[in-house]
Design an enzyme around this catalytic site. Structure first.
Site, PDB file in Angstrom:
ATOM      1  N   ALA A 112       4.964   2.362   4.202  1.00 60.47           N
ATOM      2  CA  ALA A 112       4.190   3.221   5.095  1.00 60.47           C
ATOM      3  C   ALA A 112       3.129   3.948   4.266  1.00 60.47           C
ATOM      4  O   ALA A 112       3.274   4.081   3.053  1.00 60.47           O
ATOM      5  CB  ALA A 112       5.125   4.214   5.755  1.00 60.47           C
TER       6      ALA A 112
ATOM      7  N   GLY B  44       8.624   0.636   3.951  1.00 63.99           N
ATOM      8  CA  GLY B  44       8.402   0.084   5.288  1.00 63.99           C
ATOM      9  C   GLY B  44       8.039  -1.397   5.255  1.00 63.99           C
ATOM     10  O   GLY B  44       8.251  -2.122   6.237  1.00 63.99           O
TER      11      GLY B  44
HETATM   12  C1  3H9 Z   1       7.858   4.318   3.459  1.00 67.74           C
HETATM   13  O1  3H9 Z   1       7.598   3.159   3.504  1.00 67.74           O
HETATM   14  C2  3H9 Z   1       8.626   5.079   4.500  1.00 67.74           C
HETATM   15  C3  3H9 Z   1       9.373   4.226   5.484  1.00 67.74           C
HETATM   16  O2  3H9 Z   1      10.673   3.901   5.071  1.00 67.74           O
HETATM   17  C4  3H9 Z   1       9.593   4.965   6.765  1.00 67.74           C
HETATM   18  C5  3H9 Z   1       8.420   5.222   7.578  1.00 67.74           C
HETATM   19  C6  3H9 Z   1       8.706   5.653   8.959  1.00 67.74           C
HETATM   20  N1  3H9 Z   1       0.666   4.631   0.730  1.00 67.74           N
HETATM   21  O3  3H9 Z   1      -0.335   2.107  -7.776  1.00 67.74           O
HETATM   22  P1  3H9 Z   1      -1.646   1.415  -7.640  1.00 67.74           P
HETATM   23  C7  3H9 Z   1      -2.377   3.182  -3.084  1.00 67.74           C
HETATM   24  S1  3H9 Z   1       7.332   5.289   2.169  1.00 67.74           S
HETATM   25  C8  3H9 Z   1      -0.533   5.085   0.378  1.00 67.74           C
HETATM   26  O4  3H9 Z   1      -2.762   1.897  -8.487  1.00 67.74           O
HETATM   27  P2  3H9 Z   1      -0.402  -0.971  -8.632  1.00 67.74           P
HETATM   28  C9  3H9 Z   1      -2.357   3.951  -4.395  1.00 67.74           C
HETATM   29  O5  3H9 Z   1      -2.289   5.329  -4.161  1.00 67.74           O
HETATM   30  C10 3H9 Z   1       6.366   4.244   1.145  1.00 67.74           C
HETATM   31  N2  3H9 Z   1      -1.212   4.616  -0.677  1.00 67.74           N
HETATM   32  O6  3H9 Z   1      -1.500  -0.167  -7.850  1.00 67.74           O
HETATM   33  C11 3H9 Z   1      -3.656   3.504  -4.998  1.00 67.74           C
HETATM   34  O7  3H9 Z   1      -4.691   4.211  -4.319  1.00 67.74           O
HETATM   35  P3  3H9 Z   1      -6.107   4.491  -4.997  1.00 67.74           P
HETATM   36  C12 3H9 Z   1       7.212   3.468   0.229  1.00 67.74           C
HETATM   37  C13 3H9 Z   1      -0.635   3.669  -1.409  1.00 67.74           C
HETATM   38  O8  3H9 Z   1      -0.739  -2.402  -8.462  1.00 67.74           O
HETATM   39  C14 3H9 Z   1      -3.741   2.049  -4.580  1.00 67.74           C
HETATM   40  O9  3H9 Z   1      -2.887   1.915  -3.446  1.00 67.74           O
HETATM   41  N3  3H9 Z   1       6.372   2.753  -0.686  1.00 67.74           N
HETATM   42  C15 3H9 Z   1       0.628   3.168  -1.117  1.00 67.74           C
HETATM   43  O10 3H9 Z   1      -0.223  -0.436 -10.014  1.00 67.74           O
HETATM   44  C16 3H9 Z   1      -3.303   1.086  -5.644  1.00 67.74           C
HETATM   45  O11 3H9 Z   1      -2.033   1.489  -6.113  1.00 67.74           O
HETATM   46  C17 3H9 Z   1       6.135   3.158  -1.939  1.00 67.74           C
HETATM   47  O12 3H9 Z   1       6.639   4.158  -2.379  1.00 67.74           O
HETATM   48  C18 3H9 Z   1       1.302   3.695   0.017  1.00 67.74           C
HETATM   49  N4  3H9 Z   1       2.513   3.263   0.384  1.00 67.74           N
HETATM   50  O13 3H9 Z   1       0.954  -0.655  -7.859  1.00 67.74           O
HETATM   51  C19 3H9 Z   1       5.237   2.283  -2.746  1.00 67.74           C
HETATM   52  N5  3H9 Z   1       0.966   2.233  -2.027  1.00 67.74           N
HETATM   53  O14 3H9 Z   1      -6.687   3.156  -5.328  1.00 67.74           O
HETATM   54  C20 3H9 Z   1       4.251   3.103  -3.499  1.00 67.74           C
HETATM   55  C21 3H9 Z   1      -0.085   2.147  -2.871  1.00 67.74           C
HETATM   56  O15 3H9 Z   1      -6.851   5.229  -3.971  1.00 67.74           O
HETATM   57  N6  3H9 Z   1       3.307   2.293  -4.234  1.00 67.74           N
HETATM   58  N7  3H9 Z   1      -1.052   3.010  -2.498  1.00 67.74           N
HETATM   59  O16 3H9 Z   1      -5.814   5.327  -6.215  1.00 67.74           O
HETATM   60  C22 3H9 Z   1       3.562   1.737  -5.420  1.00 67.74           C
HETATM   61  O17 3H9 Z   1       4.655   1.820  -5.943  1.00 67.74           O
HETATM   62  C23 3H9 Z   1       2.445   1.041  -6.135  1.00 67.74           C
HETATM   63  O18 3H9 Z   1       1.240   1.551  -5.634  1.00 67.74           O
HETATM   64  C24 3H9 Z   1       2.423  -0.498  -5.947  1.00 67.74           C
HETATM   65  C25 3H9 Z   1       1.117  -1.070  -6.542  1.00 67.74           C
HETATM   66  C26 3H9 Z   1       3.623  -1.085  -6.688  1.00 67.74           C
HETATM   67  C27 3H9 Z   1       2.489  -0.870  -4.499  1.00 67.74           C
END
Ligand code: 3H9
Length: 708
Positions: free
Chosen positions: A65, A111
């Site tokens: 999400a 999500g």
């Molecule tokens: C959830 O899912 C709740 C549900 O269970 C329930 C809902 C009802 N949202 O890290 P990077 C952005 S909670 C917003 O540099 P990488 C990040 O900020 C969610 N933004 O790349 C960055 O932005 P910017 C659970 C997000 O390749 C850009 O994408 N999910 C999100 O080193 C690139 O990211 C997580 O906790 C997001 N969900 O790593 C996953 N994800 O370019 C969190 C990424 O503006 N994310 N962004 O600076 C990660 O762990 C890493 O970003 C990921 C990529 C591994 C995906």
């Protein structure tokens, strides 16, 4: 529709998600809305008999999400509305009436995984970037779109709790092994395999679940067995979180409730907890840490014009001791570069190579790499007693003994043997880099790379720049540190740099409390209750009393009495009680395992007879000494921003993440209150507690480190 496209091919509907303008797919409000529309179309189109859900992005299936949406949530009601709409959508997907294959390549998190879990079949690629998991608790929330319900039903409660409670992301191979995905394939054939699965499902095929975790699933069916699993998980959890993190406990309850009362009741509980947690302070701080870490991934480490970093494909490591081996091992394992060790004799080189290999073997054992990759990486390691082949090095890191003369000798040798465009780094934890660089002809290419021990486990790297370090050198070290998988902060070349600087007064205060007659257990417990992963006395034993004392001397020489450590520490060192490495320190160690407190330590340090300092006083003295120093060092420009300071403290010394870091915590307490408390402490215990000028200014002006 912007994010989704649908194309139909021989009875199969390809539902492709590619969120415009974003590097990763995530579930935003608009995506939820569009998905609802897309499902309408998939249902309405009679030609479509099965669906493949796939991403249009190279390395992201769905990263969960949209976290920005949580940050914007103002109330529980709003959070509740958001989570319910997410659940409804995923329930709809699950009950679409047409089978859906999730074709997963890249991050499939939160999500994103919850969406995949509602699909009929999951195919994942063995791409190392395919990471599957439920990281929600790391953000202070819980998987609330059915993750706490569907995952335990798929892979068993025990395996699901292992993922959910730690907020784990696992590689696809592991996900396949535990049964989270049905097929594991190379990226090149993902579409083909997903298409075939969809075809078969359309023809009425009911895939048989592999019998993974059969014993666990049997345990889940037995109420008594289930109760044991939950009780054990809760006990372990509380031991780990100390009750500071409400999210994992809530997740555990949501799983337990759902397993007992059915999926609908479980979803109700997920929604209720999510609504509460998403607007809670702990979650807000953990999300801030996520964004700070993400921002750091893109920070080149210099302001203004940013030169191109020198790409590192050959690394030289001088000094093949424990640190050198760790640095070389992580460099080869993580960045896949050629690593050349140099040390005085072959025995040391052999040990260094073995140490580096141990890191590779660990990855092989945990199946992070296969045996072919192991062999390939192993062949990149070499060593010699001379500097031959150092001309090929793009970066050389020295990790020799912490002695200025030795470092000088090594620096001269390195400079004589490397190319002009080679970056030279010193891995020191105490000696100022400018002094190390005194003997080289081109100090502009010298900086510090302070890795923490053990290198493989510790996530932080301090890149230390002097007044003379050239920007191209800084950006190169920062970029390579990141390739090594580290979170990198750039810090100024001042005694102790950032991490040891703020740790100094904290550890010294522990020494004073001990000297005063406060027990080891009392001090350690006070600080673990505060939220540190280990207490300060345990930390002293781990770091080594001699090493800590060396750092304390450097700080005391530079900053005077405020940093003076106790005589008791000296006496412990004289007595050979160096901590874990010598088999005894403040604690006793047997076969490498920490045992009870060694009571004779009190005698050695000359502790006063048992003193009963209340826990709150211990906590205050310890914590406030660190907060004061953090504010002072930030003011002196040791770190470039409060963000870097907080991340450095959290990743470098385990400052409690739920407090957001020392500077964020200071904001929370308020500069005025902290300054007043420090003043009281100064009156009671001495000038070392006098609030630093920055705090006094901030208290007067009502300022904060971060915008409110
Ligand atoms: C959830 O899912 C709740 C549900 O269970 C329930 C809902 C009802 N949202 O890290 P990077 C952005 S909670 C917003 O540099 P990488 C990040 O900020 C969610 N933004 O790349 C960055 O932005 P910017 C659970 C997000 O390749 C850009 O994408 N999910 C999100 O080193 C690139 O990211 C997580 O906790 C997001 N969900 O790593 C996953 N994800 O370019 C969190 C990424 O503006 N994310 N962004 O600076 C990660 O762990 C890493 O970003 C990921 C990529 C591994 C995906």
């Amino acid at each position: 529709m912007d994010a989704f496209t649908i194309r139909v091919e021989d009875g199969i509907g390809w539902l492709v998600l590619d969120l415009p303008g974003e590097p990763v797919n995530m579930i935003t409000r608009a995506v939820r809305h569009e998905l609802d529309e897309a499902l309408d179309r998939l249902v309405a189109d009679k030609e479509i008999r099965a669906v493949v859900l796939i991403s249009g992005k190279p390395d992201s299936f769905i990263a969960g999400a949209d976290i920005d949406e949580f940050v914007a949530l103002q109330s529980r009601e709003e959070a509740y509305e958001l989570v319910r709409s997410g659940q409804a959508l995923i329930n709809r997907l699950e009950r679409l009436g047409k089978p859906i294959v999730a074709a997963i390549n890249g991050s499939c998190l939160g999500g994103g995984l919850e969406t995949a879990l509602a699909c009929t079949y999951r195919v994942a690629t063995d791409n190392p970037k395919t990471r599957i998991g439920l990281p929600e608790v790391q953000l202070g929330i819980i998987p609330a779109a059915g993750g706490c319900q569907r995952l335990p039903r798929l892979i068993g409660v025990r395996a699901a709790l292992d993922i959910i409670l730690a907020g784990k992301q696992v590689v696809a191979r592991r996900a396949y092994r535990v049964g989270m995905v049905d097929e594991l394939v190379p990226s090149a054939i993902l579409e083909e395999v997903a298409y075939k699965a969809a075809k078969r499902l359309a023809g009425g095929w009911r895939p048989k679940r592999r019998r993974v975790g059969a014993a666990d699933l049997a345990l889940d069916r037995n109420p008594l067995g289930r109760r044991v699993v939950f009780a054990t998980a809760k006990k372990q959890l509380l031991k780990k979180t100390g009750g500071h993190y409400p999210a994992p406990e809530a997740a555990l309850r949501a799983v337990q409730h759902g397993m007992k009362h059915g999926i609908e009741a479980g979803l109700d509980m997920e929604a209720a907890f999510f609504a509460e947690l998403a607007v809670d302070d702990v979650s807000r701080r953990l999300v801030q840490i996520f964004f700070a870490t993400t921002a750091l991934k893109k920070d080149p480490g210099v302001e203004g014009d940013v030169p191109e970093p020198v790409p590192v494909s050959n690394l030289g490591v001088v000094g093949a001791g424990f640190m050198g081996a760790g640095i070389g091992g992580v460099a080869v394992a993580q960045a896949g570069v050629d690593v050349r060790f140099r040390d005085n004799d072959f025995e040391r080189i052999g040990k260094g190579l073995e140490g580096a290999r141990k890191i590779l073997k660990g990855r092989l054992k945990r199946r992070r790499i296969d045996k072919y990759e192991y062999r390939r990486l192993d062949s990149l390691l070499s060593g010699s007693t001379g500097y031959e082949s150092f001309r090929r090095c793009d970066l050389v890191i020295e990790a020799v003994f912490e002695d200025l003369d030795v470092k000088h000798e090594v620096m001269r040798e390195i400079e004589e043997n490397v190319r002009d465009d080679c970056v030279i780094a010193s891995n020191t934890s105490t000696i100022p880099i400018a002094r190390i660089a005194q003997v080289v002809e081109r100090p502009e290419r010298v900086l510090g790379m302070h890795f923490f021990s053990p290198v493989e486990k510790m996530p932080l790297l301090e890149v230390i720049v002097t007044d003379r370090t050239a920007p191209w050198v800084t950006v190169s070290a920062v970029a390579f540190g990141r390739e090594m998988g580290k979170t990198v902060i750039v810090v100024q070349d001042q005694p102790g740099f950032w991490v040891n600087r703020i740790l100094g007064p904290y550890l010294n205060e522990a020494g004073r409390l001990l000297q005063q007659g406060v027990t080891v257990e009392h001090i350690d417990k006070a600080m673990t209750r505060f939220g540190f992963p280990v207490g300060p006395v345990t930390l002293l034993d781990e770091v080594g009393l001699d090493v800590a004392q060396k750092a304390a001397k450097v700080l005391c020489d530079a900053f005077g009495d405020r940093m003076r450590s106790t005589e008791g520490m000296e006496r412990m060192i004289e007595d050979g009680r160096l901590g874990r490495k010598s088999g005894s320190g403040f604690y006793r160690y047997e076969k490498g395992k920490k045992r009870d407190v060694d009571e004779t330590a009190y005698e050695i340090i000359g502790a006063a007879a048992g003193s009963k300092v209340p826990r709150e006083d211990v906590t205050k003295r310890m914590a406030y000494s660190m907060l004061n120093e953090a504010a002072r060092a930030l003011d002196e420009g040791v770190v470039r921003s409060p963000r870097d300071g907080d991340i450095g403290a959290i990743f470098g010394i385990g400052f409690p993440p739920f407090l957001g870091g020392p500077l964020r915590y200071l904001d929370e307490l308020g500069a005025k209150r902290v300054a007043e408390t420090l003043q009281q402490l100064a009156e009671a215990y001495g000038d070392r507690f006098a609030p630093c000028p920055r705090l006094v200014r901030m208290a007067d002006a009502g300022e904060r480190f971060y915008p409110a």
